[in-house]
Write a protein that holds these residues in place. Sequence first.
Motif: not given
Length: 104
Positions: A1-28
Amino acid sequence: MLQNDITFFARFEPDILAGRKTITIRDAAESHFQPGQRLRTGRYEDNGYFCTLEVISTTPVALNELNDEHARQENMTLAELRQVIAEIYPGLDEFYVIAFKRIS
Ligand SMILES: CC(=O)Nc1cc[nH]c(=O)n1
């Protein structure tokens, strides 16, 4: 199976798919994403793929520099954003804003 490059908590999925979340803040550890890079994107909880994002920019930001524009891009209030970041990354204050658009 192909690996993902980045993951998000499932609760953020609807906002990403709808274009309401357009950034993510990550550590180094996730500061290596480059503009133009296409990211297979999955849920943290089950690693299930749910979309492909294209990176627009990766920009350093300090915790005390987070502002209302960052909150708007996360579809949160600034108070909510600060609380979420403090919960995910307790004690950290250097981050990277990864701006993205969904391409599929
Ligand atoms: C899985 C994970 O760390 N997810 C995060 C972390 C920070 N921001 C975000 O949107 N998602």
